[in-house]
Motif scaffolding. Structure first.
Motif, PDB file in Angstrom:
ATOM      1  N   UNK A  52       0.821  -1.214   0.000  1.00 44.72           N
ATOM      2  CA  UNK A  52       0.000   0.000   0.000  1.00 44.72           C
ATOM      3  C   UNK A  52       0.862   1.275   0.000  1.00 44.72           C
ATOM      4  N   UNK A  53       1.962   1.213  -0.733  1.00 42.75           N
ATOM      5  CA  UNK A  53       2.820   2.389  -0.848  1.00 42.75           C
ATOM      6  C   UNK A  53       2.254   3.399  -1.835  1.00 42.75           C
ATOM      7  N   UNK A  54       1.454   2.911  -2.789  1.00 43.01           N
ATOM      8  CA  UNK A  54       0.835   3.787  -3.784  1.00 43.01           C
ATOM      9  C   UNK A  54      -0.533   3.219  -4.118  1.00 43.01           C
ATOM     10  N   UNK A  55      -1.507   4.080  -4.314  1.00 40.38           N
ATOM     11  CA  UNK A  55      -2.870   3.621  -4.575  1.00 40.38           C
ATOM     12  C   UNK A  55      -3.025   3.156  -6.022  1.00 40.38           C
ATOM     13  N   UNK A  56      -4.097   2.399  -6.256  1.00 40.12           N
ATOM     14  CA  UNK A  56      -4.376   1.878  -7.588  1.00 40.12           C
ATOM     15  C   UNK A  56      -4.528   2.997  -8.610  1.00 40.12           C
ATOM     16  N   UNK A  57      -5.234   4.059  -8.237  1.00 40.20           N
ATOM     17  CA  UNK A  57      -5.479   5.159  -9.176  1.00 40.20           C
ATOM     18  C   UNK A  57      -4.182   5.877  -9.533  1.00 40.20           C
ATOM     19  N   UNK A  58      -3.319   6.106  -8.550  1.00 43.51           N
ATOM     20  CA  UNK A  58      -2.060   6.785  -8.825  1.00 43.51           C
ATOM     21  C   UNK A  58      -1.110   5.882  -9.619  1.00 43.51           C
ATOM     22  N   UNK A  59      -1.154   4.590  -9.332  1.00 42.12           N
ATOM     23  CA  UNK A  59      -0.299   3.642 -10.054  1.00 42.12           C
ATOM     24  C   UNK A  59      -0.617   3.649 -11.537  1.00 42.12           C
ATOM     25  N   UNK A  60      -1.908   3.524 -11.870  1.00 41.07           N
ATOM     26  CA  UNK A  60      -2.266   3.458 -13.287  1.00 41.07           C
ATOM     27  C   UNK A  60      -2.210   4.826 -13.960  1.00 41.07           C
ATOM     28  N   UNK A  61      -2.378   5.883 -13.192  1.00 34.90           N
ATOM     29  CA  UNK A  61      -2.164   7.215 -13.766  1.00 34.90           C
ATOM     30  C   UNK A  61      -0.695   7.371 -14.156  1.00 34.90           C
ATOM     31  N   UNK A  62       0.215   6.920 -13.289  1.00 33.96           N
ATOM     32  CA  UNK A  62       1.641   6.983 -13.598  1.00 33.96           C
ATOM     33  C   UNK A  62       1.970   6.128 -14.819  1.00 33.96           C
ATOM     34  N   UNK A  63       1.345   4.954 -14.908  1.00 31.85           N
ATOM     35  CA  UNK A  63       1.581   4.077 -16.055  1.00 31.85           C
ATOM     36  C   UNK A  63       1.121   4.738 -17.346  1.00 31.85           C
ATOM     37  N   UNK A  64      -0.040   5.379 -17.308  1.00 28.44           N
ATOM     38  CA  UNK A  64      -0.540   6.051 -18.519  1.00 28.44           C
ATOM     39  C   UNK A  64       0.377   7.185 -18.944  1.00 28.44           C
ATOM     40  N   UNK A  90     -12.808   4.924  -2.103  1.00 30.10           N
ATOM     41  CA  UNK A  90     -13.158   4.847  -0.696  1.00 30.10           C
ATOM     42  C   UNK A  90     -11.917   4.659   0.167  1.00 30.10           C
ATOM     43  N   UNK A  91     -10.951   3.881  -0.347  1.00 29.39           N
ATOM     44  CA  UNK A  91      -9.782   3.535   0.449  1.00 29.39           C
ATOM     45  C   UNK A  91      -8.523   4.284   0.038  1.00 29.39           C
ATOM     46  N   UNK A  92      -8.656   5.378  -0.675  1.00 29.08           N
ATOM     47  CA  UNK A  92      -7.464   6.119  -1.112  1.00 29.08           C
ATOM     48  C   UNK A  92      -6.593   6.517   0.077  1.00 29.08           C
ATOM     49  N   UNK A  93      -7.206   6.865   1.184  1.00 23.51           N
ATOM     50  CA  UNK A  93      -6.443   7.339   2.336  1.00 23.51           C
ATOM     51  C   UNK A  93      -5.641   6.226   3.004  1.00 23.51           C
ATOM     52  N   UNK A  94      -5.867   4.965   2.592  1.00 22.31           N
ATOM     53  CA  UNK A  94      -5.105   3.862   3.158  1.00 22.31           C
ATOM     54  C   UNK A  94      -3.707   3.740   2.564  1.00 22.31           C
ATOM     55  N   UNK A  95      -3.440   4.516   1.527  1.00 18.91           N
ATOM     56  CA  UNK A  95      -2.168   4.396   0.805  1.00 18.91           C
ATOM     57  C   UNK A  95      -1.278   5.598   1.096  1.00 18.91           C
ATOM     58  N   UNK A  96       0.028   5.334   1.134  1.00 16.49           N
ATOM     59  CA  UNK A  96       0.972   6.426   1.405  1.00 16.49           C
ATOM     60  C   UNK A  96       0.926   7.472   0.293  1.00 16.49           C
ATOM     61  N   UNK A  97       1.001   7.036  -0.968  1.00 15.50           N
ATOM     62  CA  UNK A  97       0.805   7.938  -2.105  1.00 15.50           C
ATOM     63  C   UNK A  97      -0.565   7.638  -2.676  1.00 15.50           C
ATOM     64  N   UNK A  98      -1.457   8.604  -2.634  1.00 18.83           N
ATOM     65  CA  UNK A  98      -2.812   8.369  -3.097  1.00 18.83           C
ATOM     66  C   UNK A  98      -3.284   9.493  -4.018  1.00 18.83           C
ATOM     67  N   UNK A  99      -4.533   9.407  -4.372  1.00 17.51           N
ATOM     68  CA  UNK A  99      -5.099  10.338  -5.347  1.00 17.51           C
ATOM     69  C   UNK A  99      -4.978  11.787  -4.900  1.00 17.51           C
ATOM     70  N   UNK A 100      -4.979  12.018  -3.610  1.00 23.76           N
ATOM     71  CA  UNK A 100      -4.958  13.387  -3.082  1.00 23.76           C
ATOM     72  C   UNK A 100      -3.566  13.861  -2.659  1.00 23.76           C
ATOM     73  N   UNK A 101      -2.565  12.978  -2.832  1.00 20.85           N
ATOM     74  CA  UNK A 101      -1.201  13.341  -2.448  1.00 20.85           C
ATOM     75  C   UNK A 101      -0.579  14.242  -3.501  1.00 20.85           C
ATOM     76  N   UNK A 102       0.055  15.308  -3.071  1.00 21.22           N
ATOM     77  CA  UNK A 102       0.780  16.170  -4.004  1.00 21.22           C
ATOM     78  C   UNK A 102       2.097  15.500  -4.364  1.00 21.22           C
ATOM     79  N   UNK A 103       2.265  15.191  -5.638  1.00 24.76           N
ATOM     80  CA  UNK A 103       3.470  14.514  -6.078  1.00 24.76           C
ATOM     81  C   UNK A 103       4.644  15.464  -6.242  1.00 24.76           C
ATOM     82  N   UNK A 104       5.841  14.880  -6.318  1.00 23.77           N
ATOM     83  CA  UNK A 104       7.030  15.682  -6.578  1.00 23.77           C
ATOM     84  C   UNK A 104       6.944  16.269  -7.982  1.00 23.77           C
TER      85      UNK A 104
END
Length: 449
Positions: free
Chosen positions: A52-64, A207-221
């Motif tokens: 749970x270091x990165x959320x599913x949404x952020x993972x696939x956004x990075x992949x895209x 629903x579970x975005x907040x369970x991940x260290x890097x999530x949809x609402x995290x400001x990325x570098x």
């Protein structure tokens, strides 16, 4: 201990330690068989599902985002996530560990290949591996085509791209530029024919975005990105790029050879969008037909060797660099090794440039419909390019003594057919297919020779 407490053994909001991340990136380099899909599955399983270091949404956004870039998207995804977790050093080590194990293994295999390649048992092993490689590439055409071709224009562009490279030997960068112009033209005059991806539905994971260290609402570098920083970082990468070239200028007796190799693989890394299967047809055709660095048979052997190693399939370019140096300098193992190192450096260096310098730019362009449409057409063109690779390599495997039905290699045809069935019907892991193919080659040698 109940299920909920089991899931919360590791606090997902605690930043992963650099040591833990380093262990994973190092391990990934040694176990990532199966090409791009295999790499992505391993990263997703560990980084998203287990840690749970990165959320599913952020993972696939990075992949895209990485799919928008030239070069191997799986390596760029590793660099991106490593960067977001632990800054530049995290991204740098994630990217290096992604390629170094397979590079070292391929160096060893290349040395064995040129030392024992004329042995009957080696020929037997490759006679089994080559048909399997053709089947693997055909599977890539089918898989990518099924996901990338959505409508008449996509099929038309794939056919045009195939014709351009197969019949007219048009360089890959021109095909990519043409696909972009094609997309923009039809988007302007006939927009209803342009396929647009439907909006993604992430509700299940929101629903579970907040369970991940890097999530949809995290400001990325990269949020503090500006033009001055872009210029500074680009200059640093240029200096890194030119340093080995300068050393060859002052120390090498054949600077023109090394300059040609460096410029070719730099161009390859900068302009081939769509991952390994886009890069490889371009490299195969030019290294064999234009530069004469190696024979077509040696190129097919290189694909077979690369399939036996972890890491991205694009690692086969390291073998090309080895053979180029080895053949050019009269069977010199030392020059072959230097060629492999040079090729590795200049093929994978741009991936770090694209993420560290271009990543923030792509972040700001997130959700741009025009970019999504153009990318879909570029991916469609890639299908035609991969089909060209299948035929380009497959005809020499099936017709080693000339393009005639009377001269077809029936044992190769049989194993291509079996391999396709094993991949499509039984979904056999590529690693197991490689082992079976080597055994098939040995059996041919034992019973048919």
């Amino acid at each position: 201990m109940n299920t909920k407490s089991l899931m919360q053994v590791e606090d997902p909001l605690t930043k992963p330690t650099f040591k833990d991340a380093l262990k994973f990136w190092f391990k990934l380099g040694w176990i990532s068989f199966g090409g791009t899909l295999g790499h992505i599955n391993i990263m997703h399983d560990f980084l998203v599902e287990k840690k749970k270091w990165i959320s599913n949404s952020r993972f696939f956004h990075a992949l895209s985002l990485c799919m928008l870039l030239p070069g191997p998207e799986a390596q760029q995804l590793a660099i991106y996530i490593g960067w977001q977790l632990h800054g530049k050093r995290g991204g740098l080590l994630a990217g290096l560990f992604f390629i170094l194990p397979s590079m070292c293994i391929l160096l060893g295999l290349s040395l064995l290949y040129v030392t024992f390649g004329n042995q009957a048992w080696m020929d037997a092993i490759f006679s089994g591996l080559k048909p399997a490689v053709v089947a693997i590439i055909f599977h890539a055409v089918w898989s990518v085509g099924g996901k990338a071709l959505h409508g008449f224009l996509h099929y038309l562009l794939a056919a045009i791209a195939f014709a351009c490279i197969f019949f007219f030997n048009i360089p890959m960068p021109y095909i990519i530029v043409g696909a972009i112009i094609f997309a923009l033209f039809f988007r302007r005059i006939w927009p209803q024919l342009v396929y647009r991806k439907g909006a993604s539905h992430d509700a299940e994971g929101e629903v579970n975005e907040s369970d991940y260290y890097i999530n949809k609402n995290t400001e990325g570098l990269g949020k503090d990105f500006n033009a001055k920083l872009l210029a500074k970082q680009s200059l640093i990468f240029f200096l890194i790029w030119i340093l080995p070239l300068s050393l060859f200028y002052f120390l090498s007796f054949d600077f023109s050879f090394w300059k040609g190799m460096i410029l070719f693989f730099t161009q390859t890394a900068l302009f081939t969008i769509g991952g390994s299967y886009t890069v490889l047809p371009y490299v195969a055709q030019f290294s064999v037909s234009r530069f004469n660095w190696l024979s077509k048979s040696q190129m097919v052997d290189g694909f077979a060797l690369a399939e036996t190693t972890p890491g991205p399939l694009i690692i086969v370019v390291c073998y090309v660099g080895f053979m180029a140096g080895y053949n050019h300098f009269e069977n010199s193992l030392w020059m072959g090794t230097v060629g492999l190192l040079v090729t590795t450096f200049y093929t994978f260096l741009p991936s770090f440039l694209f993420i560290f310098v271009g990543g923030p730019v792509l972040e700001h362009s997130r959700g741009n419909v025009v970019i999504s449409d153009v990318l879909s057409f570029v991916t469609a063109a890639v299908v035609g390019v991969i089909l060209n690779l299948t035929l380009y390599l497959g005809k020499d495997v099936l017709f080693p003594h000339g393009l005639s039905l009377a001269k077809v290699d029936l044992t190769a045809l049989l194993w291509i057919t079996v391999s396709i069935m094993l991949i499509f019907k039984l979904r056999l892991n590529i690693v197991y297919l490689i082992i079976l193919s080597m055994a098939y080659g040995i059996l041919q040698y034992c019973f048919l020779s």
